[in-house]
Design a protein around this motif. Structure first.
Motif, PDB file in Angstrom:
ATOM      1  N   ASN A 240       1.161  -1.417   0.491  1.00 57.90           N
ATOM      2  CA  ASN A 240       0.477   0.085  -0.099  1.00 57.90           C
ATOM      3  C   ASN A 240       0.769   0.783  -0.372  1.00 57.90           C
ATOM      4  O   ASN A 240       0.536   2.649  -0.794  1.00 57.90           O
ATOM      5  CB  ASN A 240      -1.006   0.361   1.264  1.00 57.90           C
ATOM      6  CG  ASN A 240      -2.277   0.795   0.753  1.00 57.90           C
ATOM      7  OD1 ASN A 240      -2.616   1.461   0.545  1.00 57.90           O
ATOM      8  ND2 ASN A 240      -2.101   1.499   1.721  1.00 57.90           N
ATOM      9  N   PHE A 241       1.706   1.126   0.582  1.00 54.68           N
ATOM     10  CA  PHE A 241       2.321   2.278   0.829  1.00 54.68           C
ATOM     11  C   PHE A 241       3.242   2.517  -0.403  1.00 54.68           C
ATOM     12  O   PHE A 241       4.069   3.263  -0.522  1.00 54.68           O
ATOM     13  CB  PHE A 241       3.435   1.981   2.271  1.00 54.68           C
ATOM     14  CG  PHE A 241       4.098   3.326   2.621  1.00 54.68           C
ATOM     15  CD1 PHE A 241       3.567   4.850   2.336  1.00 54.68           C
ATOM     16  CD2 PHE A 241       5.490   3.202   2.503  1.00 54.68           C
ATOM     17  CE1 PHE A 241       4.476   5.945   3.160  1.00 54.68           C
ATOM     18  CE2 PHE A 241       6.154   4.989   3.242  1.00 54.68           C
ATOM     19  CZ  PHE A 241       5.798   6.472   2.994  1.00 54.68           C
ATOM     20  N   GLY A 247       3.432   6.472  -6.435  1.00 53.96           N
ATOM     21  CA  GLY A 247       2.771   8.240  -7.260  1.00 53.96           C
ATOM     22  C   GLY A 247       3.165   9.291  -7.277  1.00 53.96           C
ATOM     23  O   GLY A 247       3.090   9.979  -8.020  1.00 53.96           O
ATOM     24  N   ILE A 248       4.137   9.189  -6.736  1.00 44.51           N
ATOM     25  CA  ILE A 248       4.856  10.215  -5.581  1.00 44.51           C
ATOM     26  C   ILE A 248       6.096  10.392  -6.708  1.00 44.51           C
ATOM     27  O   ILE A 248       6.175  11.786  -7.440  1.00 44.51           O
ATOM     28  CB  ILE A 248       5.507  10.470  -4.767  1.00 44.51           C
ATOM     29  CG1 ILE A 248       4.138  10.603  -3.301  1.00 44.51           C
ATOM     30  CG2 ILE A 248       6.357  11.592  -4.197  1.00 44.51           C
ATOM     31  CD1 ILE A 248       4.224  10.134  -1.682  1.00 44.51           C
ATOM     32  N   ALA A 249       6.784   9.425  -6.916  1.00 42.66           N
ATOM     33  CA  ALA A 249       8.096   9.401  -7.423  1.00 42.66           C
ATOM     34  C   ALA A 249       7.497  10.314  -9.387  1.00 42.66           C
ATOM     35  O   ALA A 249       8.066  10.558 -10.004  1.00 42.66           O
ATOM     36  CB  ALA A 249       8.548   7.935  -7.578  1.00 42.66           C
ATOM     37  N   ALA A 261      -2.529   6.993 -11.832  1.00 43.61           N
ATOM     38  CA  ALA A 261      -2.635   5.862 -11.636  1.00 43.61           C
ATOM     39  C   ALA A 261      -2.356   4.821 -10.598  1.00 43.61           C
ATOM     40  O   ALA A 261      -3.078   4.750  -9.579  1.00 43.61           O
ATOM     41  CB  ALA A 261      -1.943   4.582 -12.992  1.00 43.61           C
ATOM     42  N   GLU A 262      -1.276   5.831 -10.279  1.00 45.70           N
ATOM     43  CA  GLU A 262      -0.897   5.393  -8.566  1.00 45.70           C
ATOM     44  C   GLU A 262      -1.772   5.410  -7.894  1.00 45.70           C
ATOM     45  O   GLU A 262      -2.132   5.147  -6.802  1.00 45.70           O
ATOM     46  CB  GLU A 262       0.923   5.166  -8.729  1.00 45.70           C
ATOM     47  CG  GLU A 262       1.394   4.664  -9.402  1.00 45.70           C
ATOM     48  CD  GLU A 262       1.576   2.487  -8.950  1.00 45.70           C
ATOM     49  OE1 GLU A 262       0.955   2.631  -7.776  1.00 45.70           O
ATOM     50  OE2 GLU A 262       1.974   2.507 -10.226  1.00 45.70           O
ATOM     51  N   LEU A 263      -1.927   7.205  -8.246  1.00 46.89           N
ATOM     52  CA  LEU A 263      -2.652   7.785  -6.357  1.00 46.89           C
ATOM     53  C   LEU A 263      -3.883   7.100  -6.852  1.00 46.89           C
ATOM     54  O   LEU A 263      -4.517   7.492  -5.338  1.00 46.89           O
ATOM     55  CB  LEU A 263      -2.493   9.379  -7.145  1.00 46.89           C
ATOM     56  CG  LEU A 263      -1.042   9.473  -6.657  1.00 46.89           C
ATOM     57  CD1 LEU A 263      -0.299  11.033  -6.523  1.00 46.89           C
ATOM     58  CD2 LEU A 263      -0.713   9.870  -5.044  1.00 46.89           C
ATOM     59  N   ASN A 264      -4.735   6.908  -8.007  1.00 48.89           N
ATOM     60  CA  ASN A 264      -5.804   6.776  -7.493  1.00 48.89           C
ATOM     61  C   ASN A 264      -6.755   5.572  -7.003  1.00 48.89           C
ATOM     62  O   ASN A 264      -7.083   4.936  -6.080  1.00 48.89           O
ATOM     63  CB  ASN A 264      -6.588   6.576  -9.224  1.00 48.89           C
ATOM     64  CG  ASN A 264      -6.619   7.606 -10.167  1.00 48.89           C
ATOM     65  OD1 ASN A 264      -7.061   8.769  -9.036  1.00 48.89           O
ATOM     66  ND2 ASN A 264      -6.762   7.782 -10.798  1.00 48.89           N
ATOM     67  N   ARG A 265      -5.092   4.430  -7.190  1.00 49.82           N
ATOM     68  CA  ARG A 265      -5.141   2.857  -6.953  1.00 49.82           C
ATOM     69  C   ARG A 265      -4.752   2.947  -5.116  1.00 49.82           C
ATOM     70  O   ARG A 265      -5.973   3.149  -4.143  1.00 49.82           O
ATOM     71  CB  ARG A 265      -3.884   2.214  -7.053  1.00 49.82           C
ATOM     72  CG  ARG A 265      -4.073   0.588  -6.833  1.00 49.82           C
ATOM     73  CD  ARG A 265      -2.956   0.193  -7.127  1.00 49.82           C
ATOM     74  NE  ARG A 265      -3.495  -0.012  -8.675  1.00 49.82           N
ATOM     75  CZ  ARG A 265      -2.422   0.617  -9.457  1.00 49.82           C
ATOM     76  NH1 ARG A 265      -0.855   1.184  -9.131  1.00 49.82           N
ATOM     77  NH2 ARG A 265      -2.467   0.616 -11.062  1.00 49.82           N
ATOM     78  N   PHE A 266      -4.300   4.386  -5.023  1.00 43.31           N
ATOM     79  CA  PHE A 266      -3.930   4.395  -3.099  1.00 43.31           C
ATOM     80  C   PHE A 266      -5.658   4.489  -2.388  1.00 43.31           C
ATOM     81  O   PHE A 266      -5.583   4.129  -1.834  1.00 43.31           O
ATOM     82  CB  PHE A 266      -2.924   5.039  -2.811  1.00 43.31           C
ATOM     83  CG  PHE A 266      -2.853   5.764  -1.381  1.00 43.31           C
ATOM     84  CD1 PHE A 266      -1.909   4.979  -0.733  1.00 43.31           C
ATOM     85  CD2 PHE A 266      -2.936   6.413  -0.946  1.00 43.31           C
ATOM     86  CE1 PHE A 266      -1.962   4.463   0.619  1.00 43.31           C
ATOM     87  CE2 PHE A 266      -2.801   6.984   0.163  1.00 43.31           C
ATOM     88  CZ  PHE A 266      -1.967   5.604   1.185  1.00 43.31           C
ATOM     89  N   ILE A 267      -5.713   6.097  -3.639  1.00 41.36           N
ATOM     90  CA  ILE A 267      -7.295   6.452  -2.440  1.00 41.36           C
ATOM     91  C   ILE A 267      -8.379   5.260  -2.575  1.00 41.36           C
ATOM     92  O   ILE A 267      -9.120   5.456  -1.652  1.00 41.36           O
ATOM     93  CB  ILE A 267      -7.284   7.450  -3.454  1.00 41.36           C
ATOM     94  CG1 ILE A 267      -6.705   8.726  -2.899  1.00 41.36           C
ATOM     95  CG2 ILE A 267      -8.907   7.763  -3.228  1.00 41.36           C
ATOM     96  CD1 ILE A 267      -6.588  10.083  -4.216  1.00 41.36           C
ATOM     97  N   VAL A 275      -3.861  11.941   3.205  1.00 46.96           N
ATOM     98  CA  VAL A 275      -1.700  11.692   1.714  1.00 46.96           C
ATOM     99  C   VAL A 275      -2.526  11.684   0.477  1.00 46.96           C
ATOM    100  O   VAL A 275      -2.049  12.563  -0.561  1.00 46.96           O
ATOM    101  CB  VAL A 275      -1.193  11.204   2.408  1.00 46.96           C
ATOM    102  CG1 VAL A 275       0.614  10.868   1.248  1.00 46.96           C
ATOM    103  CG2 VAL A 275      -1.019  10.752   3.687  1.00 46.96           C
ATOM    104  N   GLY A 276      -3.007  10.667   0.399  1.00 48.89           N
ATOM    105  CA  GLY A 276      -3.788  10.058  -1.011  1.00 48.89           C
ATOM    106  C   GLY A 276      -4.192  11.806  -2.256  1.00 48.89           C
ATOM    107  O   GLY A 276      -3.725  12.004  -3.499  1.00 48.89           O
ATOM    108  N   TYR A 277      -4.722  12.237  -1.565  1.00 47.53           N
ATOM    109  CA  TYR A 277      -5.212  13.430  -1.869  1.00 47.53           C
ATOM    110  C   TYR A 277      -4.795  14.336  -2.486  1.00 47.53           C
ATOM    111  O   TYR A 277      -4.532  15.295  -3.548  1.00 47.53           O
ATOM    112  CB  TYR A 277      -6.976  14.060  -0.868  1.00 47.53           C
ATOM    113  CG  TYR A 277      -7.930  12.460  -1.368  1.00 47.53           C
ATOM    114  CD1 TYR A 277      -9.132  12.311  -1.844  1.00 47.53           C
ATOM    115  CD2 TYR A 277      -8.415  11.958   0.353  1.00 47.53           C
ATOM    116  CE1 TYR A 277      -9.557  11.659  -2.114  1.00 47.53           C
ATOM    117  CE2 TYR A 277      -9.213  11.368   0.403  1.00 47.53           C
ATOM    118  CZ  TYR A 277     -10.106  10.365  -0.867  1.00 47.53           C
ATOM    119  OH  TYR A 277     -10.845   9.883  -0.652  1.00 47.53           O
TER     120      TYR A 277
END
Length: 536
Positions: A240-241, A247-249, A261-267, A275-277
């Motif tokens: 998860n982390f 996403g940040i990278a 794609a990564e941030l949507n998956r995390f959210i 943090v995701g938003y």
């Protein structure tokens, strides 16, 4: 205020209470008995009976005047429940009886730290260290406290020495992680942070905290492949982390599709984690330039946590980008968030940008008191002096920042050249320009400004022509957000040049173009560029 600094604050009762008739006091509060403890006093505080609690505690201390543990008990109780100024009096009273008590010296240091009297705080925590010679366990803890106070007070050399002593006493992974964090987030020194992080990860390859910090260190150094490799390693330890770190990278690498794609998956997996938003909003604001989406995500952050200073600050940044000054100011007006230096910085920069030197000075003074010598304070100092048109003072502030934070000083070196040019230091400004060739159109805008300020009209005009001719090429290369920022910078630089050439019509036209892009209200755009002179 951060609750970390409440823990060892103490308070004192005025001594006249001790000589009041006991029969009178007994009418209001229960008399202490032989087995009275801190629990009784805490209970009174928690019931909202602060005066009764103070009086009972005062009697309790008076009956046990020579017992050091009771004095320290008072410091700890009142540290949570009472005023720091009274706490200081209490501990000073106790120190008059026990001048060599490391516990009381530390308590005084922590109170002074809480009151932003950092140099005195470091002095008394240092005395606690001296009083604890030979006790390695105490020295480890006390040096951590000294490191904390010194770093908060911008006394970075002292903080570094304290942290070195901590590591000498205990070279555990936690100590090296703390030093890496300090080097990365306080000193802004990713290269030295990497030294610690590499050592930690050789010892513990799956240390998730070290992997997280090393991702950011690599990103600050534009080492995107290395950052992504560490994000993948983190994902093996915590999927998860790892998704969030990937996403940040990708945000830093400006790969909007993969980042989204990564941030949507995390959210999706963590719908209540702000943090995701927050990072999705950063992606939308700083890469995709989708202001509506960014605004929605930052609003979601502050909906999930109304004290999230980053969410409020970035929401204000959306309004700034849109030129909505009223909304920006309203968003930056949450007093309870003034424990955050970046939040105060943005509020101060708002007033610099609208040329309100008086208000900017107030926020600068707040920064100097609460965050002395930190990067945000020095950055506001630079722009405040620019607002006053005291470019010599701006250069001095820049040089202080450059000495304290060389990594960031190097990144902004061409900005220093512009300040030097404005201060009339022609040779120094040109030396920087010659030693640091412009690598982007943005850099060329700064160099054009240097030439304009130095009266090198032919060179400035030629460079502005080059920039204009290549804007369409950059639009294909830069992210939408970067291109938008470049356009504003170009129009302001062109306005500055036209102003110096006496072409008020061209100057006004370029300012209008900057305004249409959301730079600021037209008159404020003018004052930002010309320090209040405006356009005829």
């Amino acid at each position: 205020m951060n609750n970390t600094y409440h823990k060892l604050i103490a308070a004192v009762l005025s001594l006249f209470i001790l000589i009041a008739p006991l029969s009178v006091m007994a009418q209001a509060i229960p008399m202490p008995t032989a087995d009275s403890t801190a629990t009784d006093i805490i209970a009174l505080y928690e019931e909202g009976k602060a005066e009764d609690a103070r009086a009972l505690l005062n009697i309790y201390v008076a009956q046990n005047r020579t017992d050091l543990s009771v004095h320290y008990e008072r410091a700890n109780i009142l540290g949570v429940y009472d005023e720091p100024e009274l706490a200081l009096e209490a501990v000073e009273d106790s120190l008059s009886l026990f001048p060599d008590s490391a516990e009381l010296l530390l308590a005084k240091g922590k109170i002074l730290d809480f009151l932003y009297r950092f140099e005195e705080a470091v002095e008394f925590i240092g005395k606690a260290i001296d009083a604890s010679a030979g006790d390695d366990s105490a020295l480890y803890y006390l040096n951590l406290q000294l490191y904390d106070a010194a770093s908060r007070g911008g006394m970075y050399d002292e903080a570094t020495r304290a942290l070195e002593r901590v590591l000498a006493l205990d070279d555990s992974t936690e100590g090296f992680v703390e030093r890496a964090s300090y080097r990365l987030w306080t000193l802004y020194s990713p290269k030295t942070a990497l030294n610690d992080l590499n050592a930690i990860l050789r010892r513990e390859p799956d240390n998730i905290e070290a992997l997280q910090y090393r991702v950011f260190a690599h990103l600050w150094l534009d080492e995107y492949d290395e950052a992504l490799a560490d994000a993948e390693a983190a994902a093996k330890a915590d999927a998860n982390f790892g998704t969030l770190l990937r996403g940040i990278a990708y945000i830093y690498a400006e790969d909007a599709e993969l980042a989204m794609a990564e941030l949507n998956r995390f959210i999706e997996n963590n719908p209540d984690n702000l943090v995701g938003y927050l990072y999705r909003g950063i992606l939308e604001l700083e890469v995709m330039f989708d202001l509506d989406a960014a605004e929605a995500d930052f609003k979601k952050c502050v909906e999930l946590d109304s004290t999230d200073s980053d969410g409020w600050r970035l929401l204000a940044s959306v309004y700034k980008t849109r030129g909505l000054l009223t909304e920006e100011l309203e968003t930056l007006s949450y007093d309870e968030l003034y424990y955050d230096s970046a939040f105060i910085l943005d509020r101060g920069l708002y007033y610099v940008r609208i040329n309100d030197a008086e208000m900017a000075a107030g926020f600068l003074e707040l920064m100097r008191t609460e965050f002395p010598n930190c990067f945000d304070t020095l950055w506001l100092e630079i722009w405040y002096q620019t607002c006053l048109r005291d470019f010599g003072a701006a250069v001095l502030a820049y040089e202080k920042m450059e000495a304290q934070f060389p990594f960031l000083g190097e990144r902004y070196i061409l900005n220093k050249a512009a300040m030097l040019a404005a201060a009339g230091r022609r040779a120094d400004a040109l030396a920087i320009v010659e030693a640091n060739p412009a690598e982007s159109l943005y850099d060329n805008c700064v160099v054009a400004s240097v030439y304009t300020l130095l009266g090198m009209s032919a060179e400035a005009e030629e460079l502005l022509g080059y920039i204009k001719d290549n804007l369409s090429v950059e639009e294909l290369v830069l992210s939408p957000a970067e291109y938008h920022s470049l356009l504003i910078t170009y129009y302001l630089t062109a306005a500055e040049f036209a102003y110096t050439q006496g072409d008020s019509a061209e100057c006004a036209a370029n300012l209008e173009r900057a305004y249409e892009l959301g730079h600021a209200e037209e008159e404020n755009a003018s004052s930002w560029v010309f320090g209040g002179d405006g356009v005829e």
